[in-house]
Scaffold this motif. Structure first.
Motif, PDB file in Angstrom:
ATOM      1  N   ARG A  88       0.956  -1.269  -0.003  1.00 38.65           N
ATOM      2  CA  ARG A  88      -0.094  -0.023  -0.002  1.00 38.65           C
ATOM      3  C   ARG A  88       0.916   1.362   0.005  1.00 38.65           C
ATOM      4  NH1 ARG A  88      -3.786  -0.254   4.812  1.00 38.65           N
ATOM      5  NH2 ARG A  88      -1.873  -0.545   5.914  1.00 38.65           N
ATOM      6  N   VAL A 116      -5.817   8.716  -4.785  1.00 37.49           N
ATOM      7  CA  VAL A 116      -7.173   8.003  -4.898  1.00 37.49           C
ATOM      8  C   VAL A 116      -7.995   8.549  -3.709  1.00 37.49           C
ATOM      9  CG1 VAL A 116      -7.945   5.757  -4.348  1.00 37.49           C
ATOM     10  CG2 VAL A 116      -5.780   6.141  -5.836  1.00 37.49           C
ATOM     11  N   ALA A 117      -7.190   8.789  -2.483  1.00 35.46           N
ATOM     12  CA  ALA A 117      -7.857   9.125  -1.461  1.00 35.46           C
ATOM     13  C   ALA A 117      -6.976  10.602  -0.929  1.00 35.46           C
ATOM     14  CB  ALA A 117      -8.251   8.378  -0.144  1.00 35.46           C
ATOM     15  N   GLU A 118      -7.462  11.650  -0.805  1.00 36.42           N
ATOM     16  CA  GLU A 118      -6.681  12.853  -0.686  1.00 36.42           C
ATOM     17  C   GLU A 118      -7.166  13.385   0.804  1.00 36.42           C
ATOM     18  OE1 GLU A 118      -5.347  16.812  -2.755  1.00 36.42           O
ATOM     19  OE2 GLU A 118      -6.156  15.483  -4.202  1.00 36.42           O
ATOM     20  N   VAL A 119      -6.197  13.559   1.497  1.00 28.87           N
ATOM     21  CA  VAL A 119      -6.217  14.087   3.007  1.00 28.87           C
ATOM     22  C   VAL A 119      -5.485  15.455   3.014  1.00 28.87           C
ATOM     23  CG1 VAL A 119      -6.195  13.899   5.232  1.00 28.87           C
ATOM     24  CG2 VAL A 119      -6.667  11.699   3.891  1.00 28.87           C
TER      25      VAL A 119
END
Length: 182
Positions: A88, A116-119
């Motif tokens: 990952r 893909v998943a932005e924080v």
């Protein structure tokens, strides 16, 4: 989540060594490669590879990382063989990626593959309510451990008032200085 957590700081390694660090190399692949070396992608197998300061990754090395992400395989430097990887990826940067992508300084395909998943984490100056908890955690991680009670009077209010241009790293260093000189 139970696998290894491996950190690679893209800004701290010479561009000439990034590929070898990430993907490993075979003995004799280049001058100084006296033995085969496992790369960090393989070291993180079954776990997580954290790519810190991904925005500093040189443009010419970005396709190699993209290929690994797309194919889920690596080829060590100097090898003719690829092998599958199960890892990952988490990436972090202080850079404004949309601006860098628009300027051609970061590949858009790699950006979209990573995002893909932005924080987004606001700067410490914009979340001062986190400072007491961060101070507690940073003090507890010291050797020997310390607590808020070990700080001089008014230290926490002074820390809360500071602008923190260096974010949490600056806070950690400030606490180190305070503990050294009290």
């Amino acid at each position: 989540s139970q696998g290894p957590f491996v950190v690679f700081d893209c800004a701290a390694v010479s561009p000439a060594l990034v590929e070898s660090e990430l993907f490993g190399h075979e003995k004799g692949a280049f001058t100084g490669a006296h033995a085969a070396r496992t790369g960090l992608v393989d070291a993180a197998r079954g776990g997580t590879l954290f790519l810190d300061e991904i925005g500093e990754l040189p443009l010419d090395l970005q396709p190699k990382l993209l290929r690994m992400l797309e194919n889920r395989t690596v080829r060590p430097v100097g090898s003719n063989e690829t092998h599958p990887v199960d890892v990952r990826i988490i990436a972090a940067t202080h850079r404004d990626f949309p601006t860098r992508v628009s300027a051609g300084e970061f590949r858009s395909d790699l950006y979209y593959r990573l995002a893909v998943a932005e924080v987004r984490i606001p700067a410490l100056r914009d979340r001062r309510e986190d400072i007491p908890l961060l101070v507690e955690r940073l003090l507890a991680a010291r050797e020997p451990p310390a607590t808020l009670a070990d700080l001089p009077p008014n230290t926490l209010s002074m820390l809360m008032a500071h602008n923190w241009p260096g974010n949490v790293r600056e806070l950690r260093n400030m606490l180190t200085r305070i503990m050294l000189f009290q």
